[in-house]
Design an enzyme around this catalytic site. Structure first.
Site, short mmCIF file in Angstrom:
data_model
loop_
_atom_site.label_atom_id
_atom_site.label_comp_id
_atom_site.label_asym_id
_atom_site.label_seq_id
_atom_site.Cartn_x
_atom_site.Cartn_y
_atom_site.Cartn_z
N ASP A 1 -9.14 0.29 2.30
CA ASP A 1 -8.25 -0.18 3.27
C ASP A 1 -8.89 0.08 4.53
OD1 ASP A 1 -6.05 -1.63 4.06
OD2 ASP A 1 -4.87 0.21 3.95
N ARG B 1 -8.01 3.61 13.43
CA ARG B 1 -7.31 4.84 13.62
C ARG B 1 -6.60 5.04 15.00
NH1 ARG B 1 -5.77 6.08 8.60
NH2 ARG B 1 -7.95 6.63 7.28
N GLN C 1 -3.79 2.42 15.09
CA GLN C 1 -2.52 2.95 14.07
C GLN C 1 -1.85 4.02 14.78
OE1 GLN C 1 -4.05 4.41 10.39
NE2 GLN C 1 -2.21 5.05 9.76
N THR D 1 -8.69 -5.58 4.26
CA THR D 1 -8.71 -4.73 3.06
C THR D 1 -9.49 -5.48 2.20
OG1 THR D 1 -6.36 -4.36 3.46
CG2 THR D 1 -6.98 -3.86 1.16
N GLU E 1 -11.08 3.87 3.84
CA GLU E 1 -9.94 4.59 2.77
C GLU E 1 -10.27 4.43 1.52
OE1 GLU E 1 -6.05 5.08 5.68
OE2 GLU E 1 -5.89 3.59 4.00
N GLU F 1 -10.00 12.61 7.87
CA GLU F 1 -9.71 13.72 7.22
C GLU F 1 -11.21 14.47 7.41
OE1 GLU F 1 -7.51 14.33 3.27
OE2 GLU F 1 -7.85 12.01 3.27
N GLU G 1 -9.53 4.03 -2.15
CA GLU G 1 -8.05 3.74 -2.90
C GLU G 1 -8.54 3.24 -4.01
OE1 GLU G 1 -4.89 2.20 -0.89
OE2 GLU G 1 -5.49 2.79 1.19
N LYS H 1 -4.10 -1.69 10.44
CA LYS H 1 -4.19 -1.87 9.09
C LYS H 1 -4.62 -3.38 8.57
CE LYS H 1 -3.77 2.21 7.35
NZ LYS H 1 -4.69 3.04 6.28
N TYR I 1 2.19 3.21 15.18
CA TYR I 1 2.92 3.54 13.79
C TYR I 1 4.56 3.93 13.85
CZ TYR I 1 2.74 8.42 13.51
OH TYR I 1 2.84 10.03 13.83
N THR J 1 -5.05 6.54 0.30
CA THR J 1 -6.02 7.11 0.31
C THR J 1 -5.95 8.47 -0.80
OG1 THR J 1 -6.58 6.79 2.57
CG2 THR J 1 -7.71 8.83 1.68
N ARG K 1 1.27 17.44 12.64
CA ARG K 1 2.57 18.03 12.76
C ARG K 1 2.41 19.21 12.57
NH1 ARG K 1 3.58 13.32 9.90
NH2 ARG K 1 3.53 14.45 7.76
N ASP L 1 0.93 -1.26 0.22
CA ASP L 1 0.12 -0.03 -0.01
C ASP L 1 0.99 1.23 0.03
OD1 ASP L 1 -2.39 1.15 -0.20
OD2 ASP L 1 -2.57 1.51 2.06
N HIS M 1 -4.16 14.09 0.45
CA HIS M 1 -4.04 13.41 1.71
C HIS M 1 -3.26 13.23 2.61
CE1 HIS M 1 -5.29 9.96 4.26
NE2 HIS M 1 -4.20 9.28 4.04
#
Length: 447
Positions: free
Chosen positions: A240, A244, A247, A264, A206, A372, A208, A260, A251, A358, A149, A133, A140
């Protein structure tokens, strides 16, 4: 193009499309001894290439294994390469044309070859050996990066230089129509000093698109960006499913894992590049900075594929379209993903799957996941409710006070159904080329 088999003008699957898949007949009326069929979709029907092959057709495909349609999977056909794919497509379009009677006028053979979609079970189109992936949408990556961030550091320093990706779990890829179960995982509750093990409370979709690999490459021999499209058999829709909260905690430093790998989902029909050719377009420019030579293409291209996601909340029958996006928004193309994946000598194999990540656009209604759309759960998405049977709403789901009634969601609830749609053309333009549905329901966790 017109077929002797009736095809609705708004069907995803006209004769110009003929996407490939694998199915199993639910009835024994066909008289065909082959339980698993390789075939194509045409309107509300499926056409068995397996049965045609048994009857003597599709036998002389260039470079193809003589039993290419006899194994109940597309891997061998994928491996054969574009000359074989084009030859099979041309033969099928001829046999199914309204001006051709060779198949139409053989009723016994026709009964073995053509099935109603409602009479078959659609399966995964290939045996997927490996799944990767990517994170190829600049919008995104920017939206998510800004949330965690800040806008000044939204994109990591490497993002504009290479298509970021990670290796997913092929064993948990399921076909459209399957239900998936809310996962348990290790999460760090807000304000806590130690993690807990609990059901995920932040399950997301997601939006995709994924590419199935055709001919692979030998170990140690990279695929160039200029030849990479020759290694792509076709495209499918992909959801996918993501946890969250799991994750977020896990991560760092190696990326997603249990957040994840639990599910899928892909659409069952693989749309070929030949069918998408009228909708080829240019991707976003990559000039600031310019990418390294191994990722450059003489004529870079992608495809103008409209995408949408509908959510039907548990206990209701009405779906709300919560996002609309487009494949052409992807900053990194599938050819670049193939080139980068193999740059160090990694060998891809027929049936491997490459996900786009995504796909989000610039507009507020084009964000490709709930992370999002709700700004990491800060805002509420309002799903319209009703009792009428609706395949997909026309309005983008409302946020907060802009809608006064409906079911509110920050993330998916148990029993919610998510359906991805994708199509090109239609609405008075060219003939619609569609992907069908990639739909699945979220079940409650095991206790």
């Amino acid at each position: 193009m017109k077929s002797f088999i009736e095809v609705s003008p708004d069907s995803d699957f006209p004769l110009e499309n003929l996407p490939w898949g694998v199915f199993k007949a639910r009835t024994g009326t066909s008289g065909d001894s082959h339980e698993m069929h390789v075939g194509v979709a045409l309107g509300q029907h499926v056409v068995s290439a397996t049965a045609l092959h048994v009857a003597g057709y599709l036998r002389d495909l260039p470079e193809a294994d003589p039993r290419v349609f006899a194994k109940g999977r597309l891997n061998e056909f994928m491996a054969a390469g574009r000359p074989a794919w084009r030859a099979a497509r041309a033969t099928l379009q001829r046999l199914l044309s309204s001006s051709e009677g060779e198949l139409r006028d053989q009723p016994e053979l026709l009964a073995r070859v053509v099935h109603k979609q409602e009479d078959v079970e659609l399966l995964l189109p290939a045996r997927i050996g490996d799944y990767t992936d990517f994170y190829a949408s600049r919008q995104h990556a920017t939206n998510v990066g800004a949330m965690f961030r800040g806008p000044a550091n939204a994109l990591n320093p490497n993002w504009l230089h290479l298509p970021v990706g990670y290796h997913g779990r092929a064993s948990s890829i399921v076909p459209a129509g399957a239900s998936v179960r809310r996962p348990w995982g290790q999460v760090m509750p807000a304000g806590a000093t130690a993690p807990i093990f609990a059901p995920s409370s932040q399950v997301d979709f997601e939006l995709e698109v994924a590419a199935f690999i055709g001919p692979g490459n030998a170990l140690g021999e990279p695929i160039s960006a200029s030849s990479a499209w020759d290694h792509v058999f076709g495209l499918v829709l992909m959801n996918d499913w993501s946890a969250r909260d799991v994750q977020k905690w896990e991560y760092v430093p190696l990326g997603p894992f249990n957040g994840k790998n639990w599910a899928t989902q892909i659409s069952p029909w693989v749309v070929t590049l030949e069918a998408l050719e009228p909708f080829r377009c240019s991707p976003p420019q990559q000039t600031d900075p310019e990418v390294l030579p191994y990722l450059r293409e003489a004529l870079p291209c992608t495809y103008d594929v409209e995408l949408a996601v509908d959510i039907t909340p548990a206990g209701y029958r009405r779906a709300t379209t919560v996002t609309r996006s487009n494949l052409k928004h992807l900053y990194w193309t599938f050819s670049q993903m193939v080139a980068h994946h193999t740059a160090g000598g990694c060998n891809l194999r027929p049936g491997d799957l490459l996900g786009s990540g995504t796909i989000s656009g610039e507009e507020p209604g084009s964000k490709g996941c709930l992370l999002e759309l709700t700004h990491a759960g800060r805002d509420e998405l309002v799903l319209e409710t009703g009792t009428a049977e609706v395949e997909g709403g026309d309005a983008i789901g409302g946020m907060g006070a802009s809608v006064t009634s409906g079911v509110r969601r920050r993330y998916l609830g148990d029993g919610d159904e998510v359906a991805l749609r994708g199509w090109c053309g239609g609405e008075g333009q060219s003939r619609r080329i569609g992907f069908g549905l990639c739909n699945g329901k979220l079940l409650k966790c095991l206790t």
